[in-house]
Design a protein around this motif. Structure first.
Motif, mmCIF file in Angstrom:
data_model
loop_
_atom_site.group_PDB
_atom_site.id
_atom_site.type_symbol
_atom_site.label_atom_id
_atom_site.label_comp_id
_atom_site.label_asym_id
_atom_site.label_seq_id
_atom_site.Cartn_x
_atom_site.Cartn_y
_atom_site.Cartn_z
ATOM 1 N N ALA A 4 -11.287 -36.432 14.532
ATOM 2 C CA ALA A 4 -11.614 -35.636 15.640
ATOM 3 C C ALA A 4 -10.557 -33.861 14.502
ATOM 4 O O ALA A 4 -11.685 -32.596 15.432
ATOM 5 C CB ALA A 4 -10.810 -36.008 16.640
ATOM 6 N N ASP A 5 -9.920 -34.129 14.533
ATOM 7 C CA ASP A 5 -9.595 -32.195 14.035
ATOM 8 C C ASP A 5 -10.522 -32.147 13.278
ATOM 9 O O ASP A 5 -10.374 -30.827 13.042
ATOM 10 C CB ASP A 5 -7.966 -32.910 12.949
ATOM 11 C CG ASP A 5 -6.749 -33.187 14.168
ATOM 12 O OD1 ASP A 5 -6.958 -32.846 14.897
ATOM 13 O OD2 ASP A 5 -5.956 -33.603 13.364
ATOM 14 N N GLN A 6 -10.924 -32.997 11.623
ATOM 15 C CA GLN A 6 -12.038 -32.518 11.377
ATOM 16 C C GLN A 6 -13.282 -31.899 12.067
ATOM 17 O O GLN A 6 -13.713 -30.503 11.074
ATOM 18 C CB GLN A 6 -12.780 -33.490 10.885
ATOM 19 C CG GLN A 6 -11.176 -33.987 9.143
ATOM 20 C CD GLN A 6 -12.274 -35.023 8.245
ATOM 21 O OE1 GLN A 6 -12.955 -35.538 8.502
ATOM 22 N NE2 GLN A 6 -11.235 -35.337 7.217
ATOM 23 N N MET A 7 -13.543 -32.791 12.768
ATOM 24 C CA MET A 7 -14.656 -32.158 13.796
ATOM 25 C C MET A 7 -14.393 -31.081 14.562
ATOM 26 O O MET A 7 -14.773 -29.609 14.669
ATOM 27 C CB MET A 7 -15.265 -33.287 14.878
ATOM 28 C CG MET A 7 -16.601 -33.009 15.372
ATOM 29 S SD MET A 7 -17.735 -32.340 14.703
ATOM 30 C CE MET A 7 -18.111 -34.020 13.809
ATOM 31 N N ILE A 88 -25.330 -23.094 36.695
ATOM 32 C CA ILE A 88 -25.052 -24.957 35.720
ATOM 33 C C ILE A 88 -25.762 -25.214 36.406
ATOM 34 O O ILE A 88 -25.563 -26.233 37.391
ATOM 35 C CB ILE A 88 -23.408 -24.940 35.040
ATOM 36 C CG1 ILE A 88 -22.998 -23.730 34.704
ATOM 37 C CG2 ILE A 88 -23.277 -25.950 35.628
ATOM 38 C CD1 ILE A 88 -21.276 -24.371 35.371
ATOM 39 N N VAL A 89 -26.825 -25.953 35.476
ATOM 40 C CA VAL A 89 -27.765 -27.538 35.810
ATOM 41 C C VAL A 89 -26.354 -28.931 35.749
ATOM 42 O O VAL A 89 -26.542 -29.065 34.304
ATOM 43 C CB VAL A 89 -28.841 -27.369 35.394
ATOM 44 C CG1 VAL A 89 -29.619 -28.017 36.243
ATOM 45 C CG2 VAL A 89 -29.471 -25.915 35.344
ATOM 46 N N GLY A 90 -26.188 -29.422 36.856
ATOM 47 C CA GLY A 90 -25.698 -29.998 37.022
ATOM 48 C C GLY A 90 -24.511 -30.662 36.008
ATOM 49 O O GLY A 90 -24.463 -29.830 35.750
ATOM 50 N N PRO A 91 -23.266 -31.265 36.185
ATOM 51 C CA PRO A 91 -22.963 -31.416 35.693
ATOM 52 C C PRO A 91 -22.578 -31.223 34.061
ATOM 53 O O PRO A 91 -22.896 -32.511 33.321
ATOM 54 C CB PRO A 91 -21.222 -33.257 36.156
ATOM 55 C CG PRO A 91 -23.113 -33.824 35.901
ATOM 56 C CD PRO A 91 -24.166 -32.745 36.498
ATOM 57 N N PRO A 92 -21.470 -30.926 33.126
ATOM 58 C CA PRO A 92 -21.714 -30.848 32.071
ATOM 59 C C PRO A 92 -21.581 -32.141 31.584
ATOM 60 O O PRO A 92 -20.337 -33.164 32.039
ATOM 61 C CB PRO A 92 -20.495 -29.904 31.347
ATOM 62 C CG PRO A 92 -20.446 -29.016 32.129
ATOM 63 C CD PRO A 92 -20.526 -29.817 33.952
ATOM 64 N N ASN A 93 -21.787 -32.348 29.894
ATOM 65 C CA ASN A 93 -21.707 -33.847 29.446
ATOM 66 C C ASN A 93 -20.701 -33.574 29.068
ATOM 67 O O ASN A 93 -20.420 -32.469 27.551
ATOM 68 C CB ASN A 93 -23.391 -33.525 28.680
ATOM 69 C CG ASN A 93 -23.080 -34.891 27.982
ATOM 70 O OD1 ASN A 93 -21.942 -35.241 27.466
ATOM 71 N ND2 ASN A 93 -24.433 -35.414 27.556
ATOM 72 N N ASP A 94 -19.524 -34.449 28.794
ATOM 73 C CA ASP A 94 -17.915 -34.416 28.170
ATOM 74 C C ASP A 94 -17.992 -35.721 27.487
ATOM 75 O O ASP A 94 -17.349 -36.090 26.685
ATOM 76 C CB ASP A 94 -16.893 -33.871 29.469
ATOM 77 C CG ASP A 94 -17.124 -35.196 30.012
ATOM 78 O OD1 ASP A 94 -17.696 -36.580 29.848
ATOM 79 O OD2 ASP A 94 -16.139 -35.179 30.963
ATOM 80 N N LYS A 95 -19.025 -36.801 27.103
ATOM 81 C CA LYS A 95 -19.150 -37.941 26.686
ATOM 82 C C LYS A 95 -19.991 -37.604 25.004
ATOM 83 O O LYS A 95 -19.574 -37.829 23.772
ATOM 84 C CB LYS A 95 -20.451 -38.844 27.335
ATOM 85 C CG LYS A 95 -19.560 -38.702 28.928
ATOM 86 C CD LYS A 95 -18.901 -39.901 29.024
ATOM 87 C CE LYS A 95 -19.176 -39.866 30.445
ATOM 88 N NZ LYS A 95 -18.192 -39.033 31.456
ATOM 89 N N THR A 96 -20.927 -36.622 24.595
ATOM 90 C CA THR A 96 -21.169 -36.833 23.402
ATOM 91 C C THR A 96 -20.691 -36.155 22.180
ATOM 92 O O THR A 96 -21.360 -36.021 21.377
ATOM 93 C CB THR A 96 -22.707 -36.628 23.370
ATOM 94 O OG1 THR A 96 -22.855 -35.249 23.877
ATOM 95 C CG2 THR A 96 -23.545 -36.902 24.442
ATOM 96 N N ARG A 97 -19.746 -34.958 22.501
ATOM 97 C CA ARG A 97 -19.040 -34.036 22.048
ATOM 98 C C ARG A 97 -17.509 -35.263 21.850
ATOM 99 O O ARG A 97 -16.976 -34.189 21.421
ATOM 100 C CB ARG A 97 -19.320 -33.019 21.538
ATOM 101 C CG ARG A 97 -20.927 -32.178 21.940
ATOM 102 C CD ARG A 97 -21.498 -30.826 22.501
ATOM 103 N NE ARG A 97 -22.465 -30.698 22.265
ATOM 104 C CZ ARG A 97 -23.613 -30.746 20.929
ATOM 105 N NH1 ARG A 97 -22.525 -30.681 20.142
ATOM 106 N NH2 ARG A 97 -24.931 -30.776 20.943
ATOM 107 N N ARG A 98 -17.060 -35.759 21.902
ATOM 108 C CA ARG A 98 -16.301 -36.751 21.372
ATOM 109 C C ARG A 98 -16.296 -36.914 20.490
ATOM 110 O O ARG A 98 -17.001 -37.649 19.901
ATOM 111 C CB ARG A 98 -15.464 -37.650 22.699
ATOM 112 C CG ARG A 98 -14.872 -37.447 23.838
ATOM 113 C CD ARG A 98 -15.123 -37.897 25.689
ATOM 114 N NE ARG A 98 -15.197 -37.419 26.546
ATOM 115 C CZ ARG A 98 -13.809 -37.507 27.083
ATOM 116 N NH1 ARG A 98 -12.623 -36.989 26.081
ATOM 117 N NH2 ARG A 98 -13.936 -36.570 28.321
ATOM 118 N N VAL A 99 -14.913 -36.559 19.914
ATOM 119 C CA VAL A 99 -14.771 -37.681 18.531
ATOM 120 C C VAL A 99 -13.228 -38.327 18.255
ATOM 121 O O VAL A 99 -12.029 -37.828 18.762
ATOM 122 C CB VAL A 99 -14.671 -37.211 17.320
ATOM 123 C CG1 VAL A 99 -14.086 -37.448 16.333
ATOM 124 C CG2 VAL A 99 -15.946 -36.401 17.374
ATOM 125 N N GLY A 100 -13.468 -39.663 18.259
ATOM 126 C CA GLY A 100 -12.064 -40.771 18.411
ATOM 127 C C GLY A 100 -11.149 -40.706 19.465
ATOM 128 O O GLY A 100 -10.259 -40.850 19.952
#
Length: 112
Positions: A4-7, A88-100
């Motif tokens: 996560a820190d690296q990303m 803003i169209v729809g809720p922001p995606n907070d799933k695909t840009r998670r690491v660990g």
């Protein structure tokens, strides 16, 4: 250093190279509040045009650490960039840009 820190470091470098400052606006008139965030502004690829997304929408990737609203996004929040106010169209995606399990960035569409 964790994955996560690296990303997070990689995203910060990307934003420094190709990101830009945009404003997220919450509320109306003098009661409204703006926050400046770093964002990567791009278009959607054809395979990403699904659901509520249309080809003319703009994709934003925003660093999660910059979003200081609580909750981070609400219905009615807007983005101001390039002299325009966009919805803003729809809720922001907070799933695909998670690491660990660590949220690095939000991805969402804006229109207007």
């Amino acid at each position: 250093m964790s994955a996560a820190d690296q990303m997070l470091r990689a995203y910060r470098r990307m934003m420094a190279r190709s990101g830009e400052q945009v404003m997220i606006r919450r509320g109306e008139g003098s009661a409204g509040r703006n926050i400046g965030v770093r964002a990567r502004v791009t278009t959607f690829d054809a395979h990403e045009v699904v659901g509520d997304i249309v080809q003319t929408d703009t994709k934003l990737i925003v660093m999660a650490e910059d979003v200081t609203f609580d909750p981070p996004f609400q219905k009615g929040d807007r983005v101001m960039m390039h002299g325009r106010t966009l919805a803003i169209v729809g809720p922001p995606n907070d799933k695909t840009r998670r690491v660990g399990g660590v949220l690095i960035a939000y991805e969402f569409a804006v229109r207007g």
